[in-house]
Design an enzyme around this catalytic site. Structure first.
Site, PDB file in Angstrom:
ATOM      1  N   ASP A 363      15.300  53.867  41.706  1.00  0.00           N
ATOM      2  CA  ASP A 363      13.993  54.491  41.863  1.00  0.00           C
ATOM      3  C   ASP A 363      13.953  55.571  42.930  1.00  0.00           C
ATOM      4  OD1 ASP A 363      12.839  53.063  39.806  1.00  0.00           O
ATOM      5  OD2 ASP A 363      12.261  51.396  41.089  1.00  0.00           O
ATOM      6  N   TYR A 448       6.243  50.059  36.955  1.00  0.00           N
ATOM      7  CA  TYR A 448       6.221  49.032  38.005  1.00  0.00           C
ATOM      8  C   TYR A 448       5.510  49.529  39.256  1.00  0.00           C
ATOM      9  CZ  TYR A 448       8.605  44.764  36.681  1.00  0.00           C
ATOM     10  OH  TYR A 448       8.901  43.540  36.139  1.00  0.00           O
TER      11      TYR A 448
END
Length: 743
Positions: A363, A448
């Site tokens: 990420d 998320y």
């Protein structure tokens, strides 16, 4: 900064018309240290100056990254470039000169004969006059252009390309998905291929549900796009997957469909009123929940990015890629931690569909800090928290603001910090409420949401914690799908995945020279001295100094000594080395096997904890280029561990925490934070002579024969008076969606 609007409870609340304090207590404001600005993130003015300087100094045309094609050159992002630790400590601790303030600039050179990514240090700020190419010094090689993170403009061009390709399969798309040109959405995966130089991405297709998470509505179609060429006209579909079968391209799928050889499944169009993924409440609003507030004003203070709370002080910021970081964390004026920073968050998926099969999301390459959007008052943080804006420059020549992307609040943790009731020997009660200061941000990485907490307790302990929530990323349910997860919808497979998060912890316990000490226990069999015919199995303390890096690298799924602490050469009153313990709370899945060709890019994930000798040339455990070239990673953390001595050295702990997630029905509509929190504690271990919370103003003590109602005896008796006020609450507002289009 803190909003100034006021509003909230009615005048009759608790029978009083007075408002509670809403500002920091004056006694705290004088404690702030102006020197802490040496760690400050770039200001918007500094960002603008650096952009203008680079435009005039690099000798090439720099397109705005928001519209740049792969064949253009552009500024990808800017960040602060901190001085060396020795320079900063000389300034903070020994009266040295303030180090020059500099920026790091990452530039894509797509229009050069040898396209590449180059990193520059630009300074001095605020009026830059020089730039240095630091790429070779940092990474030991040029940065290949194919390793660059994908920009939003490239994703936009990929979307256009995919939907143009859909024109080659109109009959199939009409039958399977009732496709009308607008009702499908793409979701990227990564990495993008199988070997260095590849740039081919599987895109998963979902129903384009508006106002809800489309991530749980797959349609069974996935498309592999080769976008390695800098000429977007040369991009092509390399493979198509539908309902368990592979096809050469969309035209092949269409031909096979017309021949009657495609087993299509017509998915029902999702309607908002029956969308199982919708987060709209199913119940109407009733009575409001409990509210926390400060009856006598804030007990912490923030100036710029410097925070003071009781005995604590620290500076915080946000890296656009790696997210939140803290510097110069002190207790009673003594530095405990020089740097505490998030390094990476990885999600490794499993599926029998290609998108879920290959997905290993790093990420940091997407932008953990970039996607730290505005926090919602009263849900993401307590309503009366202090909210702080952050500014960044990435994929644009114009700085952007993430409003209210940090919150800061003091929290009643609802359990005593310590207490004792005595009815043995004498009658008394002593205790202290467990109040703590929380610094929080939340990053939304597509589906998320990660909640990042840094918690400061009155006993000198810190807690670092992450909760995961948001939507699961699903696959289309095909045969044998339950080998990779659980069915959570008619055609939806919640796919197994492993979350793993890495932190850098540069502890300086009683100075920069520390050693790593392991304590554990074993039972020894001894004769009872007073009755030698009997034996006792008694616990014995086992102490080891871990002298080499190889001895201080603990596998992710291996045994770790129950007590591990950084020990100083200085001693406390009782003759013990002053120390701070690292206590990890994690239930991660297995590490990626080293047989994987891309494992080296995630080699920090081999270890639950690794302690290395601190080096300026090893500032981070990974980098943004590892995602798109994990087969020849730019940074390989495993190389940091080369068996150097770590006795009485400046040490860094690299901590990995995580959790295995097997999605289940209760992850719909999305995942809850309950049970999905992991992290670690930094706890004093003989650092003090006594628990420092004995000096807290929140302590309570009384004997059986004392007047419990006296304010002189305990502040608890005064609460009905001092708390008889209504909290000064600003009106609710939210502008987080504006951040997507402008500052």
């Amino acid at each position: 900064g803190r909003p100034t609007g006021r509003g909230g409870a009615g005048d009759g609340w608790m029978g009083k018309t007075t408002r509670c304090g809403s500002q920091a207590q004056d006694s705290l404001k004088s404690i702030h240290d102006e020197k802490s600005r040496v760690f400050a993130d770039l200001t918007t003015e500094e960002m603008v100056q650096v952009v203008e300087y680079l435009k005039h100094s690099l000798g090439v045309h720099l397109e705005d990254a928001s519209i740049a094609k792969p064949s253009n050159s552009c500024i990808y992002y800017l960040d602060v470039q901190l001085p060396t630790k020795m320079e900063i400590l000389a300034f903070l601790d020994r009266g040295g000169n303030r180090p020059a303030r500099e920026a790091l600039a990452v530039v894509y050179f797509g229009d050069q004969p040898d396209p590449n990514v180059t990193e520059y240090v630009v300074g001095p700020l605020p009026d830059p006059s020089y730039h240095r190419d630091v790429t070779l010094r940092k990474f030991g090689r040029k940065l290949p252009y194919h390793s660059r993170p994908v920009t939003e403009r490239e994703y936009q061009d990929l979307n256009v390309f995919i939907f143009q390709e859909f024109a080659k399969a109109p009959s199939f798309l009409k039958e399977c998905c009732d496709y009308d040109g607008t009702n499908l959405a793409t979701m990227t995966t990564a990495p993008r291929g199988f070997e260095s130089g590849d740039r081919a991405t599987w895109f998963v297709l979902f129903q384009n549900v508006i106002g809800s998470g489309f991530y749980v509505h797959p349609v069974g179609l996935e498309v592999l796009v080769n976008h390695s060429s800098l000429d977007t006209n040369q991009w092509k579909v390399a493979k198509v997957f539908y309902n368990g079968k592979y096809y050469e391209d969309m035209a092949h799928l269409e031909r096979t469909f017309k021949q009657g050889n495609v087993k299509e499944i017509k998915v029902k169009k999702v309607q908002l009123e029956n969308d199982f993924g919708s987060m709209k409440p199913r119940a109407s609003f009733a009575a409001p929940g409990p509210l926390q507030y400060e009856p006598r004003g804030l007990r912490y203070s923030i100036l710029d990015s410097h925070v003071v709370y009781q005995s604590w002080s620290f500076t915080f910021g946000m890296n656009v890629n790696t997210g939140p970081h803290l510097f110069d964390i002190r207790f009673n004026g003594e530095r405990i931690v020089y740097e505490l920073s998030l390094q990476e968050a990885v999600a490794i998926y499993g599926s029998n569909c290609p998108g879920g099969m290959v997905a290993r999301f790093m990420d940091g390459s997407f932008g953990i800090g970039k996607f730290s959007y505005e926090l919602v008052r009263g849900v993401d943080c307590p309503y009366s928290a202090t909210y702080v804006d952050r500014y960044y420059l990435i994929e644009s020549n114009i700085p952007k603001r993430n409003k209210n992307s940090f919150c800061l609040f003091e929290q009643d943790m609802s359990v005593p910090l310590r207490r004792h009731y005595s009815n043995y020997g004498s009658l008394y009660y002593g205790g202290i409420a467990k109040y703590a200061l929380v610094l929080r941000s939340v990053s939304t990485l597509i589906n998320y949401d990660y909640i990042w907490d840094f918690i400061f307790y009155q006993n000198g302990a810190m807690e670092v914690k992450v909760h995961a929530t948001g939507y699961i990323l699903s696959s289309f349910f095909v045969s044998r799908g339950t080998e990779h997860g659980n069915k959570v919808g008619e055609h939806t497979l919640g796919t197994i995945h492993n979350h793993l998060i890495n932190y850098k912890v540069d502890l300086d316990v009683g100075g920069i020279k520390n050693s790593l000490v392991a304590l554990d226990m074993e039972f020894e069999d001894v004769e009872a001295p007073w009755s030698k015919e009997h034996h006792i199995q008694r616990p014995k303390l086992v102490r080891n100094i871990l002298a080499l890096e190889d001895k201080a690298a603990f596998p992710l799924d291996g045994k770790v000594p129950r007590y591990l602490h950084f020990a100083s050469n200085r001693e406390n009153k009782w003759g013990h080395q002053r120390g701070y313990r690292i206590q990890i709370v994690s239930f991660a899945g297995d590490a990626l096997p080293e047989a994987s060709t891309m494992e080296k890019s995630l080699s920090w994930g081999r270890y639950k904890l690794a302690v290395t000798k601190r080096k300026e040339e090893e500032p981070t455990s990974t980098c943004i280029y590892n995602q798109n070239d994990p087969w020849e990673p730019t940074v390989t953390f495993a190389n940091f561990i080369d068996n150097e001595t770590i006795v009485s050295e400046d040490l860094v702990a690299w901590v990995s925490v995580g959790f295995l997630h097997v999605p289940h029905a209760e992850d719909i509509p999305n995942t809850v934070t309950v049970g999905n929190g992991v992290g670690f504690f930094l706890r004093p271990f003989n650092y003090f002579d006594v628990d420092p919370s004995v000096h807290s103003h929140d302590g309570v003590y009384f004997g059986h024969d004392q007047d419990m109602g006296s304010c002189d005896l305990t502040h608890i008796s005064c609460l009905p008076k001092v708390a008889a006020c209504s909290p000064a609450l600003p009106p609710f507002s939210y502008s987080g969606f504006q951040n997507l289009t402008g500052p």
